[in-house]
Design an enzyme around this catalytic site. Structure first.
Site, PDB file in Angstrom:
ATOM      1  N   LYS A 232     -19.058 -23.891-124.726  1.00 23.80           N
ATOM      2  CA  LYS A 232     -19.160 -25.020-123.813  1.00 23.80           C
ATOM      3  C   LYS A 232     -20.595 -25.522-123.823  1.00 23.80           C
ATOM      4  O   LYS A 232     -21.532 -24.732-123.714  1.00 23.80           O
ATOM      5  CB  LYS A 232     -18.767 -24.613-122.397  1.00 23.80           C
TER       6      LYS A 232
ATOM      7  N   GLN B 293     -16.050 -15.793-120.679  1.00 24.91           N
ATOM      8  CA  GLN B 293     -17.234 -16.580-121.002  1.00 24.91           C
ATOM      9  C   GLN B 293     -18.490 -15.757-120.744  1.00 24.91           C
ATOM     10  O   GLN B 293     -18.613 -15.113-119.703  1.00 24.91           O
ATOM     11  CB  GLN B 293     -17.291 -17.853-120.154  1.00 24.91           C
TER      12      GLN B 293
ATOM     13  N   ALA C 269     -14.154 -26.974-112.306  1.00 23.01           N
ATOM     14  CA  ALA C 269     -15.023 -25.900-111.820  1.00 23.01           C
ATOM     15  C   ALA C 269     -15.136 -25.963-110.306  1.00 23.01           C
ATOM     16  O   ALA C 269     -14.401 -25.299-109.587  1.00 23.01           O
ATOM     17  CB  ALA C 269     -16.400 -25.998-112.481  1.00 23.01           C
TER      18      ALA C 269
ATOM     19  N   CYS D 200     -25.079 -23.948-118.970  1.00 25.62           N
ATOM     20  CA  CYS D 200     -25.613 -23.603-117.653  1.00 25.62           C
ATOM     21  C   CYS D 200     -27.078 -24.018-117.531  1.00 25.62           C
ATOM     22  O   CYS D 200     -27.914 -23.597-118.332  1.00 25.62           O
ATOM     23  CB  CYS D 200     -25.486 -22.105-117.397  1.00 25.62           C
TER      24      CYS D 200
END
Length: 288
Positions: A116, A48, A199, A77
């Site tokens: 994502k 990623q 996560a 993020c």
């Protein structure tokens, strides 16, 4: 593995670390390992990256594409370093750039490309963006069930992930508030997602994936230190993971936390956790 791109991506090269059987991607002019993998992981690891530019993303992806199973673009993020660099969740408001990045990678790589995202301000908005992403031809989409403004303590909105899963024909990977083994089924049932991503739960205690229940964090912590020694894991990465575990289960201000912070090598960590004999054995094996 999250790699923020810039000119940095142009200064990385790979080599085979024969002593531990890994392929290392190292920043030129330093000994800093940016990414380490091995043959056994090749068909399992998804790399990623964070990016704000299609060309730079392709340059970085071409460096690692022969050593990983797929490339994933992080568009979720919310950290300031990502947002100020136009990466991560900053992409959520730039659907044209998202399209450019994903289509550029898909046209030029022979491995799958996914991404994502996190929730937009409204569920219909998230669904619309997800549909646009699906049209780029990606084979799967991961959705984190929080908005940019949400904090980790805010409950993940599984119902809004479900809206996305119901609207798409490609697999949706649900993410958010998976802390126990039983949570995998709970979020899968609640969202209709094809698979689940963990996560923080996995970071705090990797035995979350064990159907028989989690091991104690003390057991997991010591095993993590042993694995870090075995694979000569990056010291900063090792310390950060240990600090995350300590902050969740204990406190960094206690003796253990302070000792981890002060540790200047894996040997120091081995001593702290009573693994000196194992460290010396591994070191001697490599030197043989």
């Amino acid at each position: 593995m999250l790699l923020g791109l810039g000119s940095y991506s142009m200064n990385i090269f790979s080599f085979h670390a024969a002593c531990i059987g890994t392929t290392d991607f190292v920043e030129k002019g330093t000994d800093d390992v940016v990414f380490r993998t091995c043959e056994e992981e090749r068909n399992r690891v998804v790399f990623q990256m964070g990016t704000a530019d299609a060309v730079r993303a392709l340059t970085a992806a071409e460096l690692v594409c022969k050593d990983v199973a797929a490339i994933d673009i992080n568009m979720g993020c919310p950290k300031s370093f990502s947002l100020t660099g136009g990466m991560g969740a900053a992409l959520l408001s730039k659907p044209e750039l998202i399209h450019d990045i994903l289509t550029t990678l898909r046209r030029n790589l022979d491995i799958p490309v996914t991404c994502k995202i996190r929730l937009l301000n409204t569920s219909p908005g998230t669904v619309e963006l997800a549909r646009r992403i699906e049209k780029t031809g990606v084979p799967a989409l991961a959705v984190h069930g929080r908005r940019i403004k949400d904090r980790p303590r805010d409950p993940a909105k599984w119902d809004e992930i479900a809206d996305v899963a119901a609207a798409l024909s490609i697999p949706v990977i649900a993410n958010g508030d998976v802390f126990e083994y039983e949570d995998f089924k709970r979020i899968k049932d609640a969202t209709g997602a094809s698979s689940i991503m963990a996560a923080r739960g996995a970071l705090w205690n990797a035995s979350i994936f064990c159907p028989k229940g989690k091991l104690s964090w003390e057991e997991v912590k010591k095993e993590y230190v042993r694995k870090s020694i075995l694979w000569d894991n990056d010291l900063k990465s090792t310390k950060q993971t240990l600090k995350e575990m300590i902050m969740h289960y204990s406190c960094l201000e206690f003796r253990e936390g302070k000792a981890v912070i002060k540790s200047g090598s894996l040997a120091d960590l081995a001593k702290l956790y009573g693994e000196e004999e194992y460290y010396n054995f591994i070191a001697a094996t490599r030197g043989a």
